[in-house]
Structure formats: structure tokens, C-alpha cells
Design a protein around this motif. Sequence first.
Motif, mmCIF file in Angstrom:
data_model
loop_
_atom_site.group_PDB
_atom_site.id
_atom_site.type_symbol
_atom_site.label_atom_id
_atom_site.label_comp_id
_atom_site.label_asym_id
_atom_site.label_seq_id
_atom_site.Cartn_x
_atom_site.Cartn_y
_atom_site.Cartn_z
ATOM 1 N N LEU A 106 0.922 -1.192 -0.103
ATOM 2 C CA LEU A 106 0.072 -0.213 0.105
ATOM 3 C C LEU A 106 1.055 1.287 0.028
ATOM 4 O O LEU A 106 1.918 1.234 0.835
ATOM 5 C CB LEU A 106 -1.001 -0.113 1.006
ATOM 6 C CG LEU A 106 -1.930 1.073 1.244
ATOM 7 C CD1 LEU A 106 -3.062 0.944 0.405
ATOM 8 C CD2 LEU A 106 -2.591 0.978 2.679
ATOM 9 N N SER A 107 0.689 2.100 -0.779
ATOM 10 C CA SER A 107 1.199 3.363 -0.951
ATOM 11 C C SER A 107 0.815 4.773 -0.479
ATOM 12 O O SER A 107 1.360 5.472 0.166
ATOM 13 C CB SER A 107 1.736 3.483 -2.570
ATOM 14 O OG SER A 107 2.666 2.630 -3.045
ATOM 15 N N VAL A 108 -0.617 4.664 -0.608
ATOM 16 C CA VAL A 108 -1.477 5.944 -0.126
ATOM 17 C C VAL A 108 -2.675 5.797 0.304
ATOM 18 O O VAL A 108 -3.178 4.667 0.256
ATOM 19 C CB VAL A 108 -1.601 6.846 -1.487
ATOM 20 C CG1 VAL A 108 -2.196 8.109 -1.365
ATOM 21 C CG2 VAL A 108 -0.323 6.908 -2.395
ATOM 22 N N LEU B 175 0.730 7.722 10.201
ATOM 23 C CA LEU B 175 0.598 7.017 8.775
ATOM 24 C C LEU B 175 1.947 7.363 8.106
ATOM 25 O O LEU B 175 2.493 6.391 7.300
ATOM 26 C CB LEU B 175 -0.421 7.770 8.183
ATOM 27 C CG LEU B 175 -1.766 7.441 8.825
ATOM 28 C CD1 LEU B 175 -3.093 8.312 7.857
ATOM 29 C CD2 LEU B 175 -2.361 6.139 8.427
ATOM 30 N N HIS B 176 2.507 8.436 8.162
ATOM 31 C CA HIS B 176 4.016 8.553 7.500
ATOM 32 C C HIS B 176 4.929 7.513 8.058
ATOM 33 O O HIS B 176 5.692 7.107 7.283
ATOM 34 C CB HIS B 176 4.292 9.969 7.684
ATOM 35 C CG HIS B 176 3.499 11.105 6.757
ATOM 36 N ND1 HIS B 176 3.606 12.309 7.195
ATOM 37 C CD2 HIS B 176 2.987 11.084 5.720
ATOM 38 C CE1 HIS B 176 2.538 13.098 6.269
ATOM 39 N NE2 HIS B 176 2.537 11.976 5.278
ATOM 40 N N LYS C 167 1.658 7.746 2.017
ATOM 41 C CA LYS C 167 1.540 9.182 1.722
ATOM 42 C C LYS C 167 0.009 9.133 2.111
ATOM 43 O O LYS C 167 -0.921 8.377 2.086
ATOM 44 C CB LYS C 167 1.585 9.385 0.276
ATOM 45 C CG LYS C 167 2.963 9.373 -0.365
ATOM 46 C CD LYS C 167 4.133 10.388 0.539
ATOM 47 C CE LYS C 167 5.321 10.414 0.003
ATOM 48 N NZ LYS C 167 6.451 11.361 0.607
ATOM 49 N N VAL C 168 -0.433 10.372 2.347
ATOM 50 C CA VAL C 168 -1.899 10.791 2.601
ATOM 51 C C VAL C 168 -2.571 11.854 1.714
ATOM 52 O O VAL C 168 -1.932 12.680 1.302
ATOM 53 C CB VAL C 168 -2.052 11.526 3.989
ATOM 54 C CG1 VAL C 168 -3.456 11.698 4.265
ATOM 55 C CG2 VAL C 168 -1.450 10.209 5.206
ATOM 56 N N MET D 293 0.529 20.137 7.797
ATOM 57 C CA MET D 293 0.255 19.565 8.826
ATOM 58 C C MET D 293 0.614 18.183 8.594
ATOM 59 O O MET D 293 0.769 17.235 9.411
ATOM 60 C CB MET D 293 -1.271 19.532 8.918
ATOM 61 C CG MET D 293 -1.889 18.699 10.072
ATOM 62 S SD MET D 293 -3.815 18.925 10.041
ATOM 63 C CE MET D 293 -3.900 20.669 10.702
ATOM 64 N N GLY D 294 0.827 17.845 7.356
ATOM 65 C CA GLY D 294 1.198 16.478 6.839
ATOM 66 C C GLY D 294 0.442 15.733 5.678
ATOM 67 O O GLY D 294 0.961 14.620 5.017
#
Length: 743
Positions: A299-301, A334-335, A340-341, A407-408
Motif C-alpha cells: 500500500l502506498s497512499v 501514517l507517515h 502518503k496521505v 500539517m502532513g
Amino acid sequence: MKFTDGYWQLRPGVSVLRPRSVDSVESGDRGFTVFAPTGEITGRGDTLNMPVVTVEFSSPASGVIGVTIGHHSGGLPKEPRFALAETHDHPVKVEVTDTEATLTSGGISARVSLGGAWHVDFLRGGDVITSSTERSVGIVTDGEGRRFVHERLALGVGEAVYGLGERFGAFVKNGQTVDIWNADGGTASEQAYKNAPFYLSNAGYGVFVDHPGHVSFEVGSEVVSQTQFSVAGESLTYFLIDGPDPKEVLRRYTALTGRPARVPAWSFGLWLSTSFTTSYDEATVTSFIDGMTERDLPLSVFHFDCFWMRQFHWVDLVWDPDTFPDPEGMLRRLHDRGLKVCVWINPYIAQRSYLFEEGRAAGYLVTNPDGSVWQWDKWQAGMALVDFTNPDAVAWFSGKLRALLRMGVDCFKTDFGERIPTDVVWHDGSDPERMHNYYALLYNRAVFELLEQERGIGEAVVFARSATAGGQQYPVHWGGDCESTFGAMAESLRGGLSLAASGFGYWSHDIGGFEGTPDPAVFKRWIAFGLLSSHSRLHGSGSYRVPWAYDEEAVDVLRHFTRLKMSLMPYLAAAAEEAHREGVPMMRPMVVEFPDDPTSAYLDRQYMLGPDLLVAPVMHEREVTFYVPAGTWTHVVTGEQLTGPGWFTQDHGFDSLPVLARPGAVIPFGAVHDRPDYEWADGVQLKAFAPQEGQRTRVSIPSAAGGPDAEFDVTVTGGVAQARLVAGASAAYEAIVVGGGRR
């Protein structure tokens, strides 16, 4: 828009002025203007009360001819206009004789007959590719006094037309009426989220109508041997774009309207969404990610859809404090897991959002003619619209997004942007009709440019739904709201093929469909299709799209195809670089790669992924029928070989589908299977599929880190492949032959 009643008569209330013949020509170094009376001139007295059509011929770029048809020219200029990369240093040849006026640019010419009835031929190498004939040009007045201009270009025998944006109906547009007008109509109607006034012909040319508003196309549907296009007003400008093959047309078209940007390597990985109306919080999100990790699913994002914000507040761009009390900490966690978000946004401001009053007071929202804020209750109660023609509004909206990035958050899903009113006033005075489609470009450009500022060029990516011509510069685009059926899977593919034929380099869709819940068979088949698209996202409406919600086999299928895509990243990265540098899309209709194969002109259930991989999604429990062009094609996983040209019907398990390598292709496979962002040349395996004896192939692999490309020479001698690194760097590599050599 149709103006005639059959071939001979006009519709009630309609009158048409047509150029009858050429009165005179004014020529310059780089073009000429033709003056064509709309009636017969037998003496000086006939020039009185005689309307004249003015037609200008020019060349904005090599191999492109511009034509502007005008009647009254005293109107005020209207905005917005497409930003075109016109050049003025390419050779243009103008010749005017007693019988014809000709403009030549590159390998294409426009030749206007100066005697007899109105007639313009567009030629390549002396051969006519299309024409504007006696009844082609019209200055139309309808029963309400509205004025339109139309042109009709001839369709040759067997000529097929593609493109006009992301359209979900028949891939070949012949016989259709197509209105270039963005609409939120799903994937099961004639409406489209992404409309582009550009079509591609298998005769090796394209036509781009330079009008950002409503353009109506009648593709062999009013006069069956012609493509008509019309706009409201007193003038129409279009560009005829030469090939001679479809890929060259797309190169020239995207050079004119804008090439797709590079997107980050991580964006090619698997995206997982909360889905739309599902209930979720950080614990739910964590459980999904844990489930993916426990099942060894790369999973990437991770994407947060609409309800990351409070209901009735969309958009206020504030995390719902009850559901996400610690957004900064959550994003950091998550990071820390290597993800990535992405978060969902749109350009609509609900009345309950604090941004509504802020934007109203500052003049950042679109207004009614009386100066009040335009509002309605569709989608969000009392919602207004950000005015992206106002630079201060762009800075204001971008500032709110910048806070999320810092914020991220890594990227945004830029949803909506189609339902744009035409009874409003824009900050810069733009014409509302022209802004309806163009709004999507301004909206996505604002967000994309912010991401480039904050994350760097090459690191920006959006997930956009709406677009028009030029919008390909701000990728990625996805197919919108489809149902969860095999039929919707097919219509989604037709939409992607049409978008690719319209110059868009990347494309995605909701794996499993959006509306409803797919049965396990649909979901598993859609996984294979989704992971063999440029970008891959699991997303739905009222149900989650985690594979274990369907069955355990779905988990295995997702793992298999995600790993396959990750291993194909050296190949996909090269195809993405071609999309960025040349405007040739990653997903390609078969006709783009095989324009000389008559069967390829009509194929809409398969495609080429990059130049060398044929993909035929299975839209059935087991069976798939597909076409193979000439030569020996090799299944990249099983090694099975098929010899074309010909049709094949096969049964495939859920872990398989036809993915065939082109005869003689050398496809690089990466050494990493669990992520997309690795150094693609390190440990690469260069597989030569059914090569010819003595074949020599140059393979270029971009660097994920932005360094120089790795360049390999691969030769096949005695049935053995050997590779030599000639540029760039690679820790290790090998070359092998799959399927045996050919003599």
C-alpha cells in the motif's frame, strides 16, 4: 447542435449565410485572409446588402493550420481563452495564384479554391485528408435571433473519430452528437466530467476547436459524411493538426495545449480510500492498514474521503474534531508506516463553513449580477463557489490548503468542478458561458501549482474529476462515479480510452466501481484492470473496498496484481516519462499504436499500456475475447504465445488476464515488488519477448531519484540475450529471452 431538417431544408426559424465563392485574398508572409461573399456577384450592384464571410488561415506551430471563420468582427473580446503555446519561428509557405491560395506548414497544407464554389482542401503530401466544401461553412441565425458559426469537415470512407474528452458511450464517435459541456452525470450517460473540443481521426489528423465554452459536435450525425462543429457567436477558430499517425497528432496537440506534468513515483502505488459515506475514524483507518500489512498487501497512499470534515461544513478544510481529535499525530503515524496521505476537497463552500463568511466578506466567492453571493442547495446547503478568476481568492483558498500540507497531507483529491452556473458574474469579467468548462482548469491548476510550490516539481499530484482542454497538465484524472457491474467496467474503459485520445497522459478509476457493492467476481476482475492502469485506487460509495470484505481470494488477487505492477515500474516509469515529454498517453487505444490495422480502429475492450503491453481486462466470470495484431505475442507471466492477426477467446482465473508483450519487445522488470518508488534500474531484468535473431534494442529506464536515465543496449544472438549498460547507473542487471528467438 443540428440546424438542418434532412439534407435540403433548414429547421423552422433557422437561416444560414454560406460563402459562395472567393472575392479576394489578402496574403502575408505567414498566412492569408479570404473574403467570401454569401451570394453571387455578377456586377457592382450585387455587392450592396451582401454579407461577407471572412476566413483567416495561419499556422501557430509546425504541422498545424489555424482557420478562423468570422462574420461581424466588432464584438468585444471574451475571456477566458485557452493558453496556447504558439510559435512564430517555424517555416510557413504562402502561395497565391489566379486559381488557388495555399498555406503550408510542416507536412500539411490548406488549399483554397479561388474559382467556383467554396472549397478548401487540407492535404498531406499532395493527398487530400479532409475538406471544407460548398455547404460546410455556415453563419446561422436561429428562431430566437441567436447567432452561431459552424464548419463541417469531410469524413473519408472508413474514417473513424475519437476523443472529445472522457466519454463513456461508443468509443468511435461517428454517428454521435457530442456537446462539450462539463456535467456531473456519472459514467452511464452521454454527459461527461471532462470535455475537450478536440477529436482524433484515424486518417492521421486531429481537430481542436479553440473555444473554452459550449462546442457542439455532430460527428456524421447531421451530414453523415462530415463532422460538424459549431459555437455561439460571430466567429469560430479551429486548428487542423497533422500526424501523419495518431501519436504524432497527440504530440503536436499537447505541445499546443500543454504536456502532462511528471507525477511522483509513489503515486503509481496502490491507493486505499475510506470510501464516501462509510463510517470511519482513526481506529477504522488503522484497522484497514493493519489488515493490508498482515496480508502482505503493498500500500502506498491512504485517502480520506469527504467525511474527514464535519457534515454540512464542506468545505471548511478542518478535520472533524469528534472523529479525528489528533490529526497531526495521525498523519505522523501514517507517515511512519511509509504511507502518503490524500484528502478530498472541492471548490464549493457550504454556508455553514466558516470559509463562507470569510470569502463573502473579502469578495472571493462568485456573485450574482446584483452583487450577492451565488448559492444553491445542491450538494451542500447554501453552498457558494470559489472565484478562481480572482488572484486574491486563489491565494486565500491555496493558503487554507497549504496549512493542511504543512500539517502532513501529501496531496488532494480535487473532486467536482462541473456544475458551474452561467447566470453569474466573475471577478475578472470572464464570460459565464466560456467559464463553465474552463473553471475546472483554473481550479485544478491552483491546487496543482500549490503542491509544486510546497512539495517540489515532480512531486505534485491530484486526483481530479473535472477537466477541459489543457487540463492534462495537472494530473492525475479519474473516471468518476460508475456502478459496480461488468457493464460499468466496460463503460469506464471506454471513458479512459476517449480521454487518452484527447491528450491526457494518466488515468484512473474506482476499483470495484463506485455506486453499490460489487459482487466478488466483479471486484476481483476490476482489481486486475485497476492495477494495469496508470494509477490504481480502491474506492467506493457506501461500502469499503478492502479485499477481505469480499473473499479471501480477492486478497490473493490484489497481492498478485499489485506486485506485478510494482515489478513493472521500470517499464511504467519510462511510459510516464514519454507522456510527460511527448504527450503520448500511458494508456493507449489500440488504434494509436496500430493505425494501419483496420481492426484496431474499433477496439474498445482492450488497450496498450505503454508501447509494448497489450491488456485485455476480463469483464466476465471467466471468459474474454480479444484481438491480437500481427506477429507473435507473449503472455508476460505464463510465457504463452499467440500469433496474430486474429481474435482469441480464452478462460482466465481471477489471478490472470491477457497481458501480452509485443513481438520483439524488451520489457524491464524491477527487483522490488512491494513499493513503486525504488531505484528502478538496480537489479533490473530485461526480458526480450519473441525477439528476432540479431535484434538490438535500446532500453531507457528513468531514475526514481531524478538522476540520469539508465540506458541499456540489449542484443539477441543465437537465442541468447545480452545487455550492456551504456549510460546511467545500475547495481546489477540481466537479460533473458522469453518465448524463443525468431529468424
